[in-house]
Design a protein around this motif. Structure first.
Motif, PDB file in Angstrom:
ATOM      1  N   LEU A   1      15.797  27.011  91.997  1.00 38.75           N
ATOM      2  CA  LEU A   1      17.129  26.761  91.433  1.00 38.75           C
ATOM      3  C   LEU A   1      17.392  27.609  90.193  1.00 38.75           C
ATOM      4  CD1 LEU A   1      17.751  22.926  91.876  1.00 38.75           C
ATOM      5  CD2 LEU A   1      18.997  24.815  92.928  1.00 38.75           C
ATOM      6  N   LEU A   2      16.341  28.060  89.525  1.00 36.93           N
ATOM      7  CA  LEU A   2      16.549  28.952  88.380  1.00 36.93           C
ATOM      8  C   LEU A   2      16.998  30.329  88.857  1.00 36.93           C
ATOM      9  CD1 LEU A   2      13.674  28.082  85.878  1.00 36.93           C
ATOM     10  CD2 LEU A   2      16.018  27.202  86.009  1.00 36.93           C
ATOM     11  N   VAL A   3      16.471  30.759  89.985  1.00 26.44           N
ATOM     12  CA  VAL A   3      16.919  32.024  90.569  1.00 26.44           C
ATOM     13  C   VAL A   3      18.392  31.902  90.967  1.00 26.44           C
ATOM     14  CG1 VAL A   3      16.612  33.651  92.472  1.00 26.44           C
ATOM     15  CG2 VAL A   3      14.612  32.663  91.348  1.00 26.44           C
ATOM     16  N   ILE A   4      18.734  30.773  91.600  1.00 24.68           N
ATOM     17  CA  ILE A   4      20.136  30.522  91.942  1.00 24.68           C
ATOM     18  C   ILE A   4      20.997  30.531  90.676  1.00 24.68           C
ATOM     19  CG2 ILE A   4      21.763  28.841  92.913  1.00 24.68           C
ATOM     20  CD1 ILE A   4      20.093  29.848  95.107  1.00 24.68           C
ATOM     21  N   ARG A   5      20.524  29.873  89.637  1.00 30.53           N
ATOM     22  CA  ARG A   5      21.270  29.860  88.365  1.00 30.53           C
ATOM     23  C   ARG A   5      21.582  31.283  87.905  1.00 30.53           C
ATOM     24  NH1 ARG A   5      17.717  29.025  83.254  1.00 30.53           N
ATOM     25  NH2 ARG A   5      17.222  31.144  83.902  1.00 30.53           N
TER      26      ARG A   5
ATOM     27  N   LEU B   1      16.528  39.479  87.011  1.00 27.80           N
ATOM     28  CA  LEU B   1      16.001  38.152  87.341  1.00 27.80           C
ATOM     29  C   LEU B   1      14.633  37.952  86.676  1.00 27.80           C
ATOM     30  CD1 LEU B   1      17.065  38.147  91.101  1.00 27.80           C
ATOM     31  CD2 LEU B   1      18.154  36.881  89.237  1.00 27.80           C
ATOM     32  N   LEU B   2      13.849  39.022  86.631  1.00 26.22           N
ATOM     33  CA  LEU B   2      12.536  38.952  85.984  1.00 26.22           C
ATOM     34  C   LEU B   2      12.648  38.695  84.490  1.00 26.22           C
ATOM     35  CD1 LEU B   2      10.058  41.756  87.111  1.00 26.22           C
ATOM     36  CD2 LEU B   2       9.890  39.301  87.498  1.00 26.22           C
TER      37      LEU B   2
ATOM     38  N   ARG C   1      10.451  33.893  82.245  1.00 28.60           N
ATOM     39  CA  ARG C   1       9.405  34.848  82.590  1.00 28.60           C
ATOM     40  C   ARG C   1       8.692  34.538  83.903  1.00 28.60           C
ATOM     41  NH1 ARG C   1      11.228  38.677  80.177  1.00 28.60           N
ATOM     42  NH2 ARG C   1       9.316  39.821  80.547  1.00 28.60           N
ATOM     43  N   ILE C   2       9.498  34.413  84.966  1.00 24.04           N
ATOM     44  CA  ILE C   2       8.926  34.172  86.296  1.00 24.04           C
ATOM     45  C   ILE C   2       7.966  35.303  86.657  1.00 24.04           C
ATOM     46  CG2 ILE C   2      10.793  35.372  87.499  1.00 24.04           C
ATOM     47  CD1 ILE C   2      10.641  33.203  89.671  1.00 24.04           C
ATOM     48  N   ALA C   3       6.908  34.970  87.378  1.00 25.41           N
ATOM     49  CA  ALA C   3       5.974  35.999  87.829  1.00 25.41           C
ATOM     50  C   ALA C   3       6.622  36.822  88.940  1.00 25.41           C
ATOM     51  CB  ALA C   3       4.693  35.337  88.337  1.00 25.41           C
TER      52      ALA C   3
ATOM     53  N   ASN D   1       5.491  38.217  91.669  1.00 23.81           N
ATOM     54  CA  ASN D   1       5.216  37.838  93.053  1.00 23.81           C
ATOM     55  C   ASN D   1       5.921  36.541  93.431  1.00 23.81           C
ATOM     56  OD1 ASN D   1       3.388  36.578  91.255  1.00 23.81           O
ATOM     57  ND2 ASN D   1       2.084  35.954  92.977  1.00 23.81           N
ATOM     58  N   ILE D   2       6.111  35.656  92.488  1.00 22.86           N
ATOM     59  CA  ILE D   2       6.833  34.415  92.750  1.00 22.86           C
ATOM     60  C   ILE D   2       8.317  34.722  92.972  1.00 22.86           C
ATOM     61  CG2 ILE D   2       7.473  32.138  91.847  1.00 22.86           C
ATOM     62  CD1 ILE D   2       4.541  32.405  92.664  1.00 22.86           C
ATOM     63  N   LEU D   3       8.878  35.591  92.137  1.00 22.10           N
ATOM     64  CA  LEU D   3      10.289  35.967  92.311  1.00 22.10           C
ATOM     65  C   LEU D   3      10.519  36.592  93.684  1.00 22.10           C
ATOM     66  CD1 LEU D   3      13.183  36.335  91.361  1.00 22.10           C
ATOM     67  CD2 LEU D   3      12.474  38.441  90.187  1.00 22.10           C
ATOM     68  N   ALA D   4       9.648  37.531  94.046  1.00 25.00           N
ATOM     69  CA  ALA D   4       9.772  38.177  95.357  1.00 25.00           C
ATOM     70  C   ALA D   4       9.702  37.146  96.468  1.00 25.00           C
ATOM     71  CB  ALA D   4       8.670  39.226  95.527  1.00 25.00           C
ATOM     72  N   ASP D   5       8.759  36.221  96.322  1.00 18.13           N
ATOM     73  CA  ASP D   5       8.586  35.179  97.332  1.00 18.13           C
ATOM     74  C   ASP D   5       9.838  34.314  97.451  1.00 18.13           C
ATOM     75  OD1 ASP D   5       7.518  31.986  97.404  1.00 18.13           O
ATOM     76  OD2 ASP D   5       6.873  33.296  99.042  1.00 18.13           O
TER      77      ASP D   5
END
Lengths: 125, 125
Positions: A34-38, A50-51, A56-58, A60-64
């Motif tokens: 939901l933070l990515v959606i935000r 987005l990074l 500070r999302i990782a 590999n997590i963002l890509a996933d």
DNA sequence: GTCGTTGCTTGCAATATGCAAGTAACAAAG
DNA sequence: CTTTGTTACTTGCATATTGCAAGCAACGAC
């Protein structure tokens, strides 16, 4: 009881149950999605944008998460440049439809986490 | 930027950022917690009732989530019997305040997951 | 040829999840 | 007194996920 539901309509099968909340959480129920959606709602669209959010999302997590959101039809990935190929991520109508969910979370969060504040939209380039 | 926020009010520190959504997700962002809240909203209050939901949460996960919800002030654990001690879990006002969040999730979920249906409240004993 | 940018992938350690069995404290039944 | 059942968990362990940090590929700029 769940037996009945399973035989009731075998074209409709749900991973965990037929509850809408359950199905939404199957896609969105983690600390990052939901933070990515935000951020996409706020106008961010590129990977580095987005990074760079304060959480500070990782990478590999963002890509996933982006891959999963694309697979779920909430996001599209489209090239904004060809050489080299560079991509931006945009919310689909389905993804935009999550705004009221974010709004409700913000309302509850602001009441119970004093000092929190909604992030501003990013300026369009 | 995050530096500024950190020095702005060092009495207010947030695990990941000062965004209300982030803080809410720190507590609720997993696949099970909001389902536990849902069941409590529906009137379930005892451990076996919560265990028996169609999603079949694992017992250790349920125990873990209830403990965290209690620590976050969303739930209280109170004995309904003394010998042997038996407990029920009830939402606090803060926890009840999540109803609009669940409502928004249900609204979006019903639109995008056809065939899903809201579970009925349980009958009071 | 080197460097920078962008959007990732990879290896690995740490943490979380979940299965299945087990535990404790009682009351009820025999 | 023993056994059984109920309830609310705890525990050991295997598997899955998370996240750190480094690395990679495809370009253009210098």
């Amino acid at each position: 009881m769940t037996d009945d539901l399973e035989t009731m309509d075998d074209k409709l099968t749900f991973a965990r149950s037929c509850c809408p909340i359950t199905n939404v959480l199957d896609t969105l129920g983690d600390k990052w999605t939901l933070l990515v959606i935000r951020d996409l709602v706020l106008g961010k669209s590129r990977y580095q944008e987005l990074l760079s959010s304060p959480e500070r999302i990782a990478s590999n997590i963002l890509a996933d998460r982006l891959k999963k959101l694309e697979a779920a039809g909430l996001v599209i990935r489209q090239a904004y440049q060809q050489k080299p190929a560079r991509y931006e991520y945009l919310l689909t109508e389905k993804g935009e439809g999550l705004k009221p969910v974010l709004g409700a979370i913000v309302a509850w969060g602001q009441e119970h986490y004093p000092g929190t504040m909604v992030f501003p939209a990013v300026e369009r380039r």
